[in-house]
Design an enzyme around this catalytic site. Structure first.
Site, mmCIF file in Angstrom:
data_model
loop_
_atom_site.group_PDB
_atom_site.id
_atom_site.type_symbol
_atom_site.label_atom_id
_atom_site.label_comp_id
_atom_site.label_asym_id
_atom_site.label_seq_id
_atom_site.Cartn_x
_atom_site.Cartn_y
_atom_site.Cartn_z
ATOM 1 N N LYS A 1 0.862 -1.184 0.000
ATOM 2 C CA LYS A 1 0.000 0.000 0.000
ATOM 3 C C LYS A 1 0.891 1.224 0.000
ATOM 4 O O LYS A 1 2.063 1.148 0.392
ATOM 5 C CB LYS A 1 -0.890 0.017 1.252
ATOM 6 C CG LYS A 1 -2.134 0.871 1.117
ATOM 7 C CD LYS A 1 -3.240 0.163 0.365
ATOM 8 C CE LYS A 1 -4.445 1.045 0.166
ATOM 9 N NZ LYS A 1 -5.596 0.286 -0.331
HETATM 10 P P1 NAD Z 1 -13.202 7.664 -3.046
HETATM 11 O O1 NAD Z 1 -12.223 8.755 -2.831
HETATM 12 O O2 NAD Z 1 -13.707 7.429 -4.432
HETATM 13 O O3 NAD Z 1 -14.472 7.858 -2.105
HETATM 14 C C1 NAD Z 1 -14.392 8.057 -0.723
HETATM 15 C C2 NAD Z 1 -15.692 8.719 -0.302
HETATM 16 O O4 NAD Z 1 -15.739 8.764 1.122
HETATM 17 C C3 NAD Z 1 -15.825 10.158 -0.796
HETATM 18 O O5 NAD Z 1 -17.128 10.374 -1.253
HETATM 19 C C4 NAD Z 1 -15.564 10.986 0.464
HETATM 20 O O6 NAD Z 1 -16.214 12.244 0.447
HETATM 21 C C5 NAD Z 1 -16.153 10.058 1.508
HETATM 22 N N1 NAD Z 1 -15.699 10.358 2.867
HETATM 23 C C6 NAD Z 1 -14.468 10.717 3.305
HETATM 24 N N2 NAD Z 1 -14.494 10.948 4.621
HETATM 25 C C7 NAD Z 1 -15.760 10.716 5.030
HETATM 26 C C8 NAD Z 1 -16.424 10.779 6.274
HETATM 27 N N3 NAD Z 1 -15.760 11.126 7.374
HETATM 28 N N4 NAD Z 1 -17.742 10.466 6.321
HETATM 29 C C9 NAD Z 1 -18.424 10.091 5.216
HETATM 30 N N5 NAD Z 1 -17.846 10.029 4.006
HETATM 31 C C10 NAD Z 1 -16.541 10.333 3.917
HETATM 32 O O7 NAD Z 1 -12.500 6.346 -2.462
HETATM 33 P P2 NAD Z 1 -12.843 4.829 -2.758
HETATM 34 O O8 NAD Z 1 -11.874 4.327 -3.769
HETATM 35 O O9 NAD Z 1 -14.304 4.677 -2.982
HETATM 36 O O10 NAD Z 1 -12.419 4.165 -1.373
HETATM 37 C C11 NAD Z 1 -13.290 4.129 -0.255
HETATM 38 C C12 NAD Z 1 -12.834 3.044 0.702
HETATM 39 O O11 NAD Z 1 -12.826 1.794 0.008
HETATM 40 C C13 NAD Z 1 -11.427 3.204 1.270
HETATM 41 O O12 NAD Z 1 -11.380 2.651 2.555
HETATM 42 C C14 NAD Z 1 -10.592 2.343 0.328
HETATM 43 O O13 NAD Z 1 -9.375 1.923 0.916
HETATM 44 C C15 NAD Z 1 -11.545 1.198 0.102
HETATM 45 N N6 NAD Z 1 -11.277 0.399 -1.097
HETATM 46 C C16 NAD Z 1 -11.267 0.965 -2.320
HETATM 47 C C17 NAD Z 1 -11.047 0.169 -3.429
HETATM 48 C C18 NAD Z 1 -11.115 0.703 -4.837
HETATM 49 O O14 NAD Z 1 -11.018 -0.089 -5.768
HETATM 50 N N7 NAD Z 1 -11.304 1.980 -5.048
HETATM 51 C C19 NAD Z 1 -10.808 -1.200 -3.268
HETATM 52 C C20 NAD Z 1 -10.837 -1.747 -1.993
HETATM 53 C C21 NAD Z 1 -11.081 -0.926 -0.907
#
Ligand code: NAD
Length: 424
Positions: free
Chosen positions: A114
């Protein structure tokens, strides 16, 4: 969401400590010896860099970035890059460890890695973001590589950022190196189906869990914390299956709509206004109220440690599908178990992204690209197989799905380590 490293009275632990606590629970059940615990409980490589970026004003700012490889015994390190003000080495280490387990549980030939940069991309111009990305890619270039460590998108990073990284590394190499990152746009070696892959995995695991509990998806109420890539696609695909999305949030606030939200229109509203807040026909609520909404499926899809000992008791869901990494603290886990809430752990629920990243990497290496149906069908089969293996382990060992998932994953990594042995 707390990011502290130490744990005071009444506080939830820092994230790496939390990841180790989860690992230790599985290590106890597996009876791992001290040596194996020491190997699997620590990160193999931790790389920290401080690097300069010229801002549009002409000033030079120094940013801190990290790349961590937790374990590479099953294959090259794999894991996303996060651009966020709260990124710390502690957080990156936890996320790298979870990636090791995620790749093991889905049985794809990767270890866990990561990375991230402590920055607020919302305050950067496109030019600044590109210069930061290219410089960071150069700084971590001793570690990353198609055969050694393959980054991908995570919070606040996307296909454009992956394309800049691919281009930067290719410029150094003198030839186009498609396999260096995944989550790329299709035009530069990306795969069909990657953008929605994590959300698709969330939908598949929610669907399988609902089937197990005898819950009909038609009309089932779904609440999504964090309406980003994972949250939106999970919600959109569940809506396609008949679910009603009654609540959503982002970093600026939360909304509720008893009659259900149109997921695509909500995405458009967020793109135009910068937030889900103010969506027509919805009511503004607090994040605490969002998490307490009665629903069949709750999807935490924002950041770590959003479900803690302080709010777990108020959760009124049948199933929690962890779209985010590490949203539930061990203290909250115990409370949810008492409440009989089924928690599909992150290392299973959000593994769809890394699985399709693996498909992208395979296509890049072979220079042979798949149809969308091939991607979706292979993902469907890996996710359902992984889900069933975790259910079986939980029944066999009479344990929570999180510990069961870790049992399957840790056992696979430990077995690979035993087979390879200790060098020299
Ligand atoms: P992203 O940046 O597209 O979306 C994150 C969202 O969370 C945004 O809308 C943001 O405004 C919101 N957010 C941030 N802080 C917040 C809070 N305190 N309360 C409510 N909403 C809040 O990111 P993503 O890629 O969707 O990732 C989200 C989660 O999923 C992370 O934990 C990431 O590690 C995990 N994840 C992502 C992927 C992927 O393929 N993108 C894969 C596995 C896990």
């Amino acid at each position: 969401m707390s990011q502290q490293n130490g744990q005071g009275p009444g506080e939830d632990a820092g994230v790496f400590q939390m990841a180790r606590q989860q690992f230790n629970a599985a290590a106890d059940k597996l009876g791992l010896d001290d040596g194996m615990r020491a190997v699997l409980g620590s990160c193999k490589r931790e790389f920290a860099v401080n690097f300069p970026v010229r801002m549009d004003t002409g000033d030079i700012n120094v940013f801190s970035g990290y790349r961590v490889q937790h374990n590479v015994v099953r294959g090259p390190a794999k894991g996303g890059l996060r651009f966020h003000p709260d990124v710390t080495l502690d957080e990156v280490k936890a996320l790298a460890m979870w990636m090791t387990w995620k790749c093991a549980i889905t049985n794809i030939p990767y270890g866990g890695g990561k990375g991230g940069v402590t920055c607020n991309p919302k305050e950067l111009s496109m030019g600044e973001l590109e210069r930061l990305t290219r410089r960071f890619a150069t700084e971590i270039s001793p570690l990353i590589g198609t055969a050694s460590d393959i980054p991908a998108p995570d919070v606040n990073t996307d296909g454009q950022i992956m394309a800049w990284i691919m281009d930067t590394i290719s410029m150094h190499a003198g030839y186009t190196d498609h396999g260096i990152v995944t989550g790329k746009p299709i035009s530069v070696g990306g795969t069909l189906g990657r953008t929605e892959a994590t959300g698709r995995g969330v939908m598949i695991t929610a669907r399988e869990a609902a089937k197990r509990l005898g819950i009909m998806l038609e009309g089932a109420r779904v609440v999504v914390q964090g309406y980003g890539n994972v949250g939106y696609w999970g919600a959109y695909l569940l809506q396609q299956m008949g679910c009603k999305i009654i609540g959503a949030s982002d970093s600026r606030g939360a909304i509720y709509a008893e009659q259900g939200l149109d997921t695509y229109k909500l995405l458009e509203h967020k793109a135009e206004s910068g937030s889900v807040v103010g969506y027509e026909g919805s009511e503004g609520i607090s994040d605490a109220e969002l998490l307490a909404l009665p629903c069949e499926v709750l999807i935490p899809a924002a950041l770590e440690q959003s479900i803690t000992r302080d709010n777990a008791e108020k959760i009124d869901a049948k199933i929690i599908v962890e779209g985010a990494n590490g949203p539930t603290t061990p203290e909250a886990d115990a409370i949810l178990e008492d409440q009989n809430i089924m928690v599909i752990p992150d290392i299973l629920a959000n593994a769809g992204g890394v699985v399709v990243s693996y498909f992208e990497w395979v296509q890049d290496i072979q220079h042979l690209f798949w149809e969308k149906d091939d991607v979706d069908n292979q993902l469907e089969s890996i996710m359902t197989r992984s889900f069933n293996s975790v259910i079986d382990a939980s029944e066999e060992h009479d344990t929570s799905l999180r510990t069961a998932a870790l049992l399957v994953a840790v056992d696979r990594v430990a077995e690979a380590f035993r087979m390879r042995g200790v060098y020299p």
